[in-house]
Scaffold this motif. Structure first.
Motif: not given
Ligand SMILES: [Fe+2]
Length: 192
Positions: A40, A73, A76, A120, A150
């Protein structure tokens, strides 16, 4: 309550940071979590580099889009850090590679970004399978909404890649997409 009754609670399991731990985490699942957190952070660094690339080429809508994605990100990564702490674990920050800054076209950047999102998602699926194998339901419950979001990200990047392909490197078409991104228009069509 007597002190004898209390004393039975004093030997609760604790994690490496000394925090009370409801359920230990499987060692390989924990390692995979640390690696996912790095993924991430790596995505964040890549998208920041993309934001710079577009800013240098006057494509401010694309630049804005990737600046926001870079921030997302980070969030995340922070969500994974929060989760590890909540499970009594220590967050281990790992080295990040220098993000790639040299590209031949907008399409190449969008294709790279789409693949990054796919990777991811695969990592999240692996975490989910490992959590199931170790009967770690706290983790599967944590991952459920994350995987949902996602998959939406993949959908969005596929959409943007498709629009960039339609533009076929024509400046006027690219400027239309750039204007859309300036105005926050990046969602694919929705039929439901
Ligand atoms: Fe992400």
């Amino acid at each position: 309550m007597t002190s004898t009754a209390n004393s039975s609670f004093l030997d609760l399991a604790t994690g490496p940071a000394g925090r009370a731990m409801a359920q230990p985490m499987d060692k390989s699942l924990l390692e995979a979590f640390q690696q996912h957190l790095t993924m991430e952070r790596n995505a964040s660094a890549s998208y920041f580099a993309h934001s710079i690339w577009f800013a240098e080429r006057e494509l401010r809508g694309f630049s804005k889009y990737f600046k926001e994605e870079s921030h997302n990100e980070q969030i995340h990564a922070a969500t994974f850090a929060d989760y590890l702490i909540s499970r009594g674990q220590t967050v281990i920050l790992q080295d990040l590679p220098v993000p790639r800054q040299s590209w031949t076209s907008v399409e190449e950047i969008m294709a790279f970004s789409f693949q990054l999102e796919v990777d991811v998602t695969s990592s999240l699926h692996q975490l989910y399978a490992m959590a199931e194998r170790s009967s770690d339901m706290r983790t599967t419950v944590f991952l459920d909404p994350t995987i949902d979001l996602q998959v939406q990200s993949e959908h969005e990047f596929a959409h943007l890649l498709g629009r960039v392909k339609l533009a076929d490197n024509q400046a006027s078409a690219m400027l239309i997409i750039d204007g859309e991104l300036t105005n926050g228009l990046h969602a694919p069509a929705k039929l439901a």
